[in-house]
Design a protein around this motif. Sequence first.
Motif, PDB file in Angstrom:
ATOM      1  N   LEU A  84       0.808  -1.237   0.000  1.00 22.14           N
ATOM      2  CA  LEU A  84       0.000   0.000   0.000  1.00 22.14           C
ATOM      3  C   LEU A  84       0.836   1.279   0.000  1.00 22.14           C
ATOM      4  CD1 LEU A  84      -3.291  -0.528   2.024  1.00 22.14           C
ATOM      5  CD2 LEU A  84      -2.874  -0.638  -0.407  1.00 22.14           C
ATOM      6  N   TRP A  87      -0.204   3.710  -3.148  1.00 18.74           N
ATOM      7  CA  TRP A  87      -1.471   4.410  -2.934  1.00 18.74           C
ATOM      8  C   TRP A  87      -1.286   5.524  -1.901  1.00 18.74           C
ATOM      9  CZ3 TRP A  87      -6.125   6.079  -3.927  1.00 18.74           C
ATOM     10  CH2 TRP A  87      -7.044   6.348  -2.912  1.00 18.74           C
ATOM     11  N   ILE A  91      -1.435   9.672  -2.471  1.00 17.28           N
ATOM     12  CA  ILE A  91      -2.530  10.512  -1.952  1.00 17.28           C
ATOM     13  C   ILE A  91      -2.002  11.535  -0.932  1.00 17.28           C
ATOM     14  CG2 ILE A  91      -4.459   8.935  -2.434  1.00 17.28           C
ATOM     15  CD1 ILE A  91      -4.492   8.202   0.558  1.00 17.28           C
ATOM     16  N   GLN A 141      -7.504   2.911  -8.218  1.00 17.62           N
ATOM     17  CA  GLN A 141      -8.364   1.811  -7.777  1.00 17.62           C
ATOM     18  C   GLN A 141      -8.887   0.939  -8.919  1.00 17.62           C
ATOM     19  OE1 GLN A 141      -8.051   1.082  -4.907  1.00 17.62           O
ATOM     20  NE2 GLN A 141      -7.534   2.942  -3.826  1.00 17.62           N
ATOM     21  N   LEU A 144      -6.763  -1.965  -9.651  1.00 20.57           N
ATOM     22  CA  LEU A 144      -6.876  -2.971  -8.585  1.00 20.57           C
ATOM     23  C   LEU A 144      -8.002  -3.939  -8.916  1.00 20.57           C
ATOM     24  CD1 LEU A 144      -5.992  -3.888  -5.700  1.00 20.57           C
ATOM     25  CD2 LEU A 144      -7.855  -2.508  -4.832  1.00 20.57           C
ATOM     26  N   GLN A 210      -0.389  -7.670  -4.380  1.00 23.51           N
ATOM     27  CA  GLN A 210      -1.314  -7.933  -3.272  1.00 23.51           C
ATOM     28  C   GLN A 210      -1.989  -9.300  -3.431  1.00 23.51           C
ATOM     29  OE1 GLN A 210      -4.701  -5.310  -0.921  1.00 23.51           O
ATOM     30  NE2 GLN A 210      -3.954  -4.586  -2.827  1.00 23.51           N
ATOM     31  N   GLN A 232      -0.273  -3.270   6.003  1.00 19.34           N
ATOM     32  CA  GLN A 232      -1.016  -2.431   5.062  1.00 19.34           C
ATOM     33  C   GLN A 232      -1.533  -1.185   5.766  1.00 19.34           C
ATOM     34  OE1 GLN A 232      -4.002  -4.874   3.035  1.00 19.34           O
ATOM     35  NE2 GLN A 232      -2.634  -4.903   1.282  1.00 19.34           N
ATOM     36  N   PHE A 361     -16.280   0.619   1.686  1.00 20.96           N
ATOM     37  CA  PHE A 361     -15.215   1.206   0.863  1.00 20.96           C
ATOM     38  C   PHE A 361     -15.752   2.299  -0.063  1.00 20.96           C
ATOM     39  CE2 PHE A 361     -11.996  -2.291   1.593  1.00 20.96           C
ATOM     40  CZ  PHE A 361     -11.013  -1.420   2.047  1.00 20.96           C
ATOM     41  N   THR A 364     -16.069   5.441   2.002  1.00 20.89           N
ATOM     42  CA  THR A 364     -14.745   5.976   2.360  1.00 20.89           C
ATOM     43  C   THR A 364     -14.075   6.639   1.164  1.00 20.89           C
ATOM     44  OG1 THR A 364     -14.477   4.339   4.101  1.00 20.89           O
ATOM     45  CG2 THR A 364     -12.468   5.345   3.279  1.00 20.89           C
ATOM     46  N   LEU A 365     -13.985   5.908   0.052  1.00 20.23           N
ATOM     47  CA  LEU A 365     -13.242   6.439  -1.102  1.00 20.23           C
ATOM     48  C   LEU A 365     -13.966   7.581  -1.821  1.00 20.23           C
ATOM     49  CD1 LEU A 365     -10.467   5.317  -2.610  1.00 20.23           C
ATOM     50  CD2 LEU A 365     -11.222   4.367  -0.462  1.00 20.23           C
ATOM     51  N   PHE A 368     -12.612  10.362   0.732  1.00 16.51           N
ATOM     52  CA  PHE A 368     -11.200  10.317   1.119  1.00 16.51           C
ATOM     53  C   PHE A 368     -10.378   9.710   0.002  1.00 16.51           C
ATOM     54  CE2 PHE A 368      -7.400   8.380   2.830  1.00 16.51           C
ATOM     55  CZ  PHE A 368      -6.908   9.360   3.665  1.00 16.51           C
ATOM     56  N   PHE A 397      -6.457  10.038   9.717  1.00 20.50           N
ATOM     57  CA  PHE A 397      -7.232   8.981   9.059  1.00 20.50           C
ATOM     58  C   PHE A 397      -6.560   7.627   9.271  1.00 20.50           C
ATOM     59  CE2 PHE A 397      -8.085   5.929   5.783  1.00 20.50           C
ATOM     60  CZ  PHE A 397      -9.462   5.976   5.645  1.00 20.50           C
ATOM     61  N   ASP A 401      -8.162   4.681  11.363  1.00 17.01           N
ATOM     62  CA  ASP A 401      -8.546   3.552  10.507  1.00 17.01           C
ATOM     63  C   ASP A 401      -7.955   2.265  11.108  1.00 17.01           C
ATOM     64  OD1 ASP A 401      -9.509   2.363   7.982  1.00 17.01           O
ATOM     65  OD2 ASP A 401      -7.397   2.164   7.467  1.00 17.01           O
ATOM     66  N   ARG A 405      -9.904  -0.962  12.700  1.00 20.71           N
ATOM     67  CA  ARG A 405      -9.645  -2.343  12.276  1.00 20.71           C
ATOM     68  C   ARG A 405      -9.288  -3.214  13.470  1.00 20.71           C
ATOM     69  NH1 ARG A 405      -7.277  -2.594   6.410  1.00 20.71           N
ATOM     70  NH2 ARG A 405      -8.184  -0.717   5.554  1.00 20.71           N
ATOM     71  N   LEU A 498     -13.893  -6.031  -2.303  1.00 16.92           N
ATOM     72  CA  LEU A 498     -13.080  -4.943  -1.744  1.00 16.92           C
ATOM     73  C   LEU A 498     -12.660  -3.993  -2.880  1.00 16.92           C
ATOM     74  CD1 LEU A 498     -10.129  -5.528   0.691  1.00 16.92           C
ATOM     75  CD2 LEU A 498      -9.691  -4.259  -1.355  1.00 16.92           C
ATOM     76  N   LEU A 502     -13.786  -0.028  -3.650  1.00 15.88           N
ATOM     77  CA  LEU A 502     -12.802   1.048  -3.831  1.00 15.88           C
ATOM     78  C   LEU A 502     -13.051   1.772  -5.156  1.00 15.88           C
ATOM     79  CD1 LEU A 502      -9.595  -0.833  -2.605  1.00 15.88           C
ATOM     80  CD2 LEU A 502     -10.575   1.157  -1.505  1.00 15.88           C
TER      81      LEU A 502
HETATM   82  N1  LIG Z   1      -6.839  -3.786   1.429  1.00 14.44           N
HETATM   83  C1  LIG Z   1      -6.690  -2.701   0.677  1.00 14.44           C
HETATM   84  N2  LIG Z   1      -7.098  -1.539   1.153  1.00 14.44           N
HETATM   85  C2  LIG Z   1      -6.921  -0.448   0.396  1.00 14.44           C
HETATM   86  C3  LIG Z   1      -6.343  -0.500  -0.882  1.00 14.44           C
HETATM   87  N3  LIG Z   1      -6.308   0.748  -1.382  1.00 14.44           N
HETATM   88  C4  LIG Z   1      -6.855   1.540  -0.451  1.00 14.44           C
HETATM   89  N4  LIG Z   1      -7.216   0.819   0.621  1.00 14.44           N
HETATM   90  C5  LIG Z   1      -7.830   1.291   1.848  1.00 14.44           C
HETATM   91  O1  LIG Z   1      -8.618   2.417   1.541  1.00 14.44           O
HETATM   92  C6  LIG Z   1      -8.656   3.270   2.667  1.00 14.44           C
HETATM   93  C7  LIG Z   1      -8.323   4.664   2.220  1.00 14.44           C
HETATM   94  O2  LIG Z   1      -6.972   4.787   1.930  1.00 14.44           O
HETATM   95  C8  LIG Z   1      -7.706   2.702   3.682  1.00 14.44           C
HETATM   96  O3  LIG Z   1      -8.455   2.004   4.630  1.00 14.44           O
HETATM   97  C9  LIG Z   1      -6.834   1.777   2.866  1.00 14.44           C
HETATM   98  O4  LIG Z   1      -6.321   0.719   3.643  1.00 14.44           O
HETATM   99  C10 LIG Z   1      -5.925  -1.754  -1.361  1.00 14.44           C
HETATM  100  O5  LIG Z   1      -5.396  -1.892  -2.457  1.00 14.44           O
HETATM  101  N5  LIG Z   1      -6.128  -2.821  -0.544  1.00 14.44           N
END
Ligand SMILES: Nc1nc2c(ncn2[C@@H]2O[C@H](CO)[C@@H](O)[C@H]2O)c(=O)[nH]1
Length: 516
Positions: A84, A87, A91, A141, A144, A210, A232, A361, A364-365, A368, A397, A401, A405, A498, A502
């Motif tokens: 991660l 990403w 950001i 995303q 992914l 991943q 992660q 997700f 969130t996305l 954020f 965040f 976060d 979890r 997941l 995203l």
């Molecule tokens: N598991 C996973 N979570 C992601 C990925 N990209 C963003 N996130 C999650 O998205 C949220 C925002 O960044 C966080 O909780 C990150 O962990 C990914 O590729 N895999």
Amino acid sequence: MAATGGKLNSVREDRTLTQNLLQTQGFWKYPRDSLFSAPDSLRRIIDLSPESYSTISRMSRKDEPNDKYHMVAVIFFILGMGTLLPWNFFITAIPYFQFRLNPEDPAGNYSDLHVNETSAENIHSSGDAFNFNNWLTLLAQLPLLLCTLLNSFLYQCIPERVRIVGSMVSILFLFIVTAVLVTIEMSAQSFFDITMATVWFINAFCAILQGSLFGLLALFPQKYSSMLLSGQGMAGMFAAVAMLLSMSSGADHRTTALGYFITPCVGTFISITCYLLLYRLEFAQFYLSKSNSQVSKNYEVETNTELLNKEINGDPGTEKKAVLLLKDGEACVAVEEKQHVSICAVLKKIWIMALTLVIGFTVTLSVFPAITANVRSNTENESWAKFFNPVCCFLLFNIMDWVGRSITSYTLWPGPDCKYLPLLACCRIIFIPLFMLCNIPNHNYLTVIFSNDAWFIIFMILFSMSSGYCISLPMCLAPKKVLPHESEVTGAIMTFFLALGLSLGAGLSFLLKALL
Ligand SMILES: Nc1nc2c(ncn2[C@@H]2O[C@H](CO)[C@@H](O)[C@H]2O)c(=O)[nH]1
């Protein structure tokens, strides 16, 4: 649609029996896959009543080496962080990218400026013409989602080591390109195009990495998956701290950005070294050899008996095999259970969890980082204003976060049988208007209602903690809804949802940005 989950269930270690077999039957002369060419006498001997198969696990703990100094756990943690890093590093650097894309500075003459000059006014005077945050989120995303699907085919044609090392080397190369770009002056449009191409490819490799790592983890005990997930979670904090350190160095903008982007290069290099080291550790070798052995190395002969199937096969979805194993020169007889798993049947059991994950997700996305990264402090204090976004948006965040979890280690409220989980996840939609009404310069349609920084901080704490919980909860509950042999397929299905969540969130962020 059906998949097959193979599991070695019970083993009868009977060296004398198997050695005699090998000697008298000349079994080693038989090709590996000639199951039915095994002599009748061998079939008869293997056709023992099921009761006689004592359940001495082949994976009995007695021959399992120790994870010395928790080296394997640490390696999976670092590898998790590696997945991660792209990403999170992209950001967290949104202010840097926005600054370079400011059309009023087309030649990218940002080098004379200092970080604190990357003010809201500077960035927003451009009106964020490139919609950078939204494109960054979407182009990170979407690959992914695509590569999660692609990986299910790729894993058959490209060996796991090639996939993992290849994707990490590519990520390293693309981070180096990003760091070099800091020093090159070019037009805003060219910078945007190159950055977006980098984001797309780096995240595509990340997705392959991943997926492959999750596949590898299926061979290890559950604890190692948790280590990867923790890693992660730590990647975001790592990126935020790297940003804060480079900003507080007081260097000019170019040096700050360069220092910042060199950090993930080092991080990725460490990940590659750790992965290569993994194969040298006895503990990892023990688990990794399990998969290899099933393919070719240790299990040299295999036989199947219809009789045995008839005798011990009560469940029509289960196929049992008597297997003659040769492992490291030792032979034993085992019962291998192959159970057919229907993806539709699994989906029926876990759709509530999958839906909750997608909603979690997506919400969130959607805000954020596309919306939240634009929120500015309304104080006059220059230092606070400078650090407001890296600290109150990204660092906060990622910390909360991670806390969210972690709560799932203590409670899984409201439990696997609750039908209202998706509705609970929907409650988080409230955060969308709340963030949109925070202190974002250049609102088109909305006004600022929550101008005080404290509002943003409170929203961010609740939003990120509930995000971590809403994402981790269905991931923990889904395996509880299925039978043990369905858990592998369940993991793959949840990974797909997941990625879907995203991508949906990234797409929705465009609409929300337009409504600002
Ligand atoms: N598991 C996973 N979570 C992601 C990925 N990209 C963003 N996130 C999650 O998205 C949220 C925002 O960044 C966080 O909780 C990150 O962990 C990914 O590729 N895999």
